[in-house]
Design a protein around this motif. Sequence first.
Motif, PDB file in Angstrom:
ATOM      1  N   UNK A 373      22.672  96.194  55.774  1.00 33.17           N
ATOM      2  CA  UNK A 373      24.172  95.054  55.144  1.00 33.17           C
ATOM      3  C   UNK A 373      24.318  94.207  55.981  1.00 33.17           C
ATOM      4  N   UNK A 374      23.858  92.976  55.029  1.00 35.57           N
ATOM      5  CA  UNK A 374      24.311  91.487  55.555  1.00 35.57           C
ATOM      6  C   UNK A 374      25.176  90.775  55.109  1.00 35.57           C
ATOM      7  N   UNK A 375      26.172  90.108  55.993  1.00 37.37           N
ATOM      8  CA  UNK A 375      27.842  90.220  55.990  1.00 37.37           C
ATOM      9  C   UNK A 375      26.952  88.101  56.279  1.00 37.37           C
ATOM     10  N   UNK A 376      27.571  86.806  55.293  1.00 45.12           N
ATOM     11  CA  UNK A 376      27.320  85.270  56.232  1.00 45.12           C
ATOM     12  C   UNK A 376      28.999  85.354  55.638  1.00 45.12           C
ATOM     13  N   UNK A 377      29.718  84.092  56.836  1.00 40.28           N
ATOM     14  CA  UNK A 377      30.652  83.173  56.721  1.00 40.28           C
ATOM     15  C   UNK A 377      30.325  82.132  57.157  1.00 40.28           C
ATOM     16  N   UNK A 378      30.742  81.250  56.037  1.00 44.12           N
ATOM     17  CA  UNK A 378      30.407  79.956  56.081  1.00 44.12           C
ATOM     18  C   UNK A 378      31.771  79.279  55.885  1.00 44.12           C
ATOM     19  N   UNK A 379      32.407  79.004  57.598  1.00 44.79           N
ATOM     20  CA  UNK A 379      33.442  77.734  57.338  1.00 44.79           C
ATOM     21  C   UNK A 379      33.209  75.943  56.864  1.00 44.79           C
ATOM     22  N   UNK A 380      34.031  75.541  56.243  1.00 38.29           N
ATOM     23  CA  UNK A 380      34.446  74.306  56.137  1.00 38.29           C
ATOM     24  C   UNK A 380      35.765  73.701  55.667  1.00 38.29           C
ATOM     25  N   UNK A 381      35.956  72.635  55.617  1.00 40.00           N
ATOM     26  CA  UNK A 381      37.327  72.529  55.120  1.00 40.00           C
ATOM     27  C   UNK A 381      37.870  71.905  56.183  1.00 40.00           C
ATOM     28  N   UNK A 382      37.298  71.784  57.570  1.00 38.46           N
ATOM     29  CA  UNK A 382      38.249  72.107  58.996  1.00 38.46           C
ATOM     30  C   UNK A 382      39.486  70.961  58.957  1.00 38.46           C
ATOM     31  N   UNK A 383      40.932  71.753  59.746  1.00 35.04           N
ATOM     32  CA  UNK A 383      41.379  70.686  60.428  1.00 35.04           C
ATOM     33  C   UNK A 383      42.000  70.778  61.605  1.00 35.04           C
ATOM     34  N   UNK A 384      42.389  69.820  62.542  1.00 33.60           N
ATOM     35  CA  UNK A 384      42.644  70.296  64.042  1.00 33.60           C
ATOM     36  C   UNK A 384      44.104  69.931  64.654  1.00 33.60           C
ATOM     37  N   UNK A 385      44.544  70.747  64.441  1.00 31.37           N
ATOM     38  CA  UNK A 385      46.229  70.050  65.583  1.00 31.37           C
ATOM     39  C   UNK A 385      47.008  69.522  64.551  1.00 31.37           C
ATOM     40  N   UNK A 386      47.104  70.130  63.273  1.00 26.19           N
ATOM     41  CA  UNK A 386      47.656  69.868  61.897  1.00 26.19           C
ATOM     42  C   UNK A 386      49.199  70.516  62.151  1.00 26.19           C
ATOM     43  N   UNK A 387      49.066  71.412  62.553  1.00 28.09           N
ATOM     44  CA  UNK A 387      50.349  71.521  63.081  1.00 28.09           C
ATOM     45  C   UNK A 387      51.081  72.069  61.701  1.00 28.09           C
TER      46      UNK A 387
END
Length: 831
Positions: A373-387
């Motif tokens: 079993x193989x699971x891969x997650x890629x993060x994108x469209x990251x925003x910091x301190x958006x509140x």
Amino acid sequence: MKLFCLLTLFFTLTIQAQFQINGIVTDSNRKPLPFATITTLDNNNTITDVDGKFDLKINAKTSTFSVSYIGFQTKIVALTDHKKFYSISLSEKTDDLKEVFVSNENPALTIIKKVIANKNLNNPQKKLSSFEYKTYNKLIVTANPDSIDGRIDSSAAYKDFNKKTINIDSSDYKFKEIISKQHLFQTEKVSQYQFGNNKLKETILGTKMAGFKQPVYEIIAFNLQSISVYGSKYELFETKHQSPIADNAFSDYNYKLLDTVPIQGRNTYMIYFKNKKKRKSNGLEGVLYIDQENFAVAKAVMRIKGVLDISGIHEFEYVPSEKIWFQSKTTFKIVKGKNNDDIKILGGTIQFDGDVEDNFEPRKKSASDFTYLLSESNNFDIHYNTNTPIKNPSLYIEIKDDASKKPEEFWNTYRKESLDLKSQKTYQLLDSISISKRIEKRLGLGRKIINGYLPIGPIDLDLKKIISYNNYEGFRLGVGGITNDRFSKNFRIEGYTAYGTKDGVFKYSLGSGVLLDKSTNTWLNGSYTDDVREIASTVFAVDKRVFKIYDPRPINISTFYKYISWKANVQTKIIPKTEAVFELARTYVEPKFDYLYNLNGQLYSSYVMTTAMASIVWAPFSDFMQTPTGRTETDKRFPRFTFQFTQSLPNVLENDFTFSKIDFKTEYEKKYLNGQKTSLLLQGGVAMGDVPITHLYNTMPNNLTKETVMQRITFAGRNSFETMYFNEFFSSQYVFFQVKHGFDRIRIMKKVRPSLVLVTRMAWGNMEKPEQHVGPAYKTLDKGFFESGIELNRIFKGFGLGGFYRYGPNQLLKFEDNIAVKISYVLDLGL
């Protein structure tokens, strides 16, 4: 023309500048070496996976790469033109991690201490006030066709030219043919993660599951690996382990500094960690890449090698503006481990060989031995301190109503790369197989049977109503059920009828409900019931239905009361992390034993109670998931609290008595990394006013009034006093406390693995206005009641045995009267 030549030259150089090689790293016995480091002179590096395999992109100018591994000699490998695959064997060194002593001199330990000291400065959930990002996840269950023996292999036989009979088998051949064209299972998911006010929420925007029109929400909620590496516990495949950077990690782990490796232009320490304990359940090991400047985790590889070989990899990107490493990719993989038993995963059985033992003959590998079993997650469209405010922050997961109906354009937007032909065929073939074999219907059938229902057309037959037994009714034969979604999704009808062979009376109930709000599972219900119930029993309206094929405790009960009741209630989960029932009821009660209730000189042999009741269970630490079909508790955590308040309504619908009842229950459970578990239960109740004995408290007795210990052997209850006799004590107020501690299962033989549980129970109670109760003889619990015992559960085929002893102020004169021997049964559904 010049532009054309320039572009041609650019693309030619680009193609030549970088290409990919792959290979495998093994020891001298050809066993794969996971986490081996592959490095080039220009500081391009990678590590091998759990199978010892690696992929590495290198420049055209690179002529060599080095391979290093803990306890092995480093090897320099020369690159060969046109060679893409490299098989590297490393020779073992004499020194080993076992010889490394954790002390202040150990540089790795010094580094880890600084990592722990700086966790709050490097953990995004501590340093940042808020953040949000999207994730594309793809999970597959598949196998590598090249690793499967392609020879025909199903009990067919033929004779070769030498007239020798050769048995052949086609299963491997067929499996390789299938796996070359498609995966065994595949699912995709696009989520939005939002963090704020110390809460992390996942909103699933799209989900696609091969073979299912409606996703299996249990699989979506399954926690394969921790999102963060900074927690005190690290979770792999729903099993929590002590984190190698927990505050008290030094007592559990050895550390070794392997190398310094650059990641994204920043130098990192490469530190190997391994659990000191030899138990496989505690065998977390791996590699941490620690930033040399701020001591943050720049990459983490976590691994458990036991029954399953499980690995979780976390990759990060450095964000200069925030001076933080933020997670960019996670990878989770399961391959076969070493064990003599088969295991179950995602509903299927996986076989694998065990470690070689005396007289142990390894079996022939089957197709599932190659499955992973193989699971891969890629993060994108990251925003910091958006509140940005988080909608419904009490939810851990929320699945949008249209998540399973997204068009192909949606998926093409979020996929990092388009689906290959093999993945496309997986959806097509599994969808057709699911329809032909009715997989979704069979899964739904299984869910309902586990909860005690058998669907027959638009009605779910209630299996609990078919047959039971008690000392008053004798055999209780009946039929009951509730309508399902095939009848209506917004309206339901439920009911049952039963007949007691001993009392010769029919009982029945009929009710209906209408759905007011799907998202909060809010129903308005009404019912009419004519039945009997055990006296002085405590029933919390919000307690979950527990289905047992055989519920032994009621067998010995002989004191019941008849009740005829009209009820109207609202069931809802509208309050976050709760489930509540608000009810109005009018009940006619007639005790079916020798009893009169004396109220101010008037004797009642029957009476009417009109009551209002509020019952609520609150699970503040649990995780909840909102699906298109409603709200469910995905991760049950403790403590959890249950409250119930009942108030009679004077002068309403002929109500006879004025009283109030307050009931309370809190449960706590702690699971340890070594397989042990401690459970605590505190329960109490107070009845104030004029309350007949039918509605007081009996504190769950479960012992027969027989002469000898052998005659009193019955099945154990779940939370009952096994040495307390039926109708021995009654109370108008009580407190009950129970503590259980279970040890990990002990392997005596392959199929005999009992679990030892130590149990202690105690209760205190008092009876206000004892003169009101005319008829039964009973005692009070004002001096307390105590019992302790040992359970040896699941000795064989789910059956176990327990022994309990009664002591303290209510101890009986005869020694044997204080002893109870009980049979236990645990039904393992493999869930």
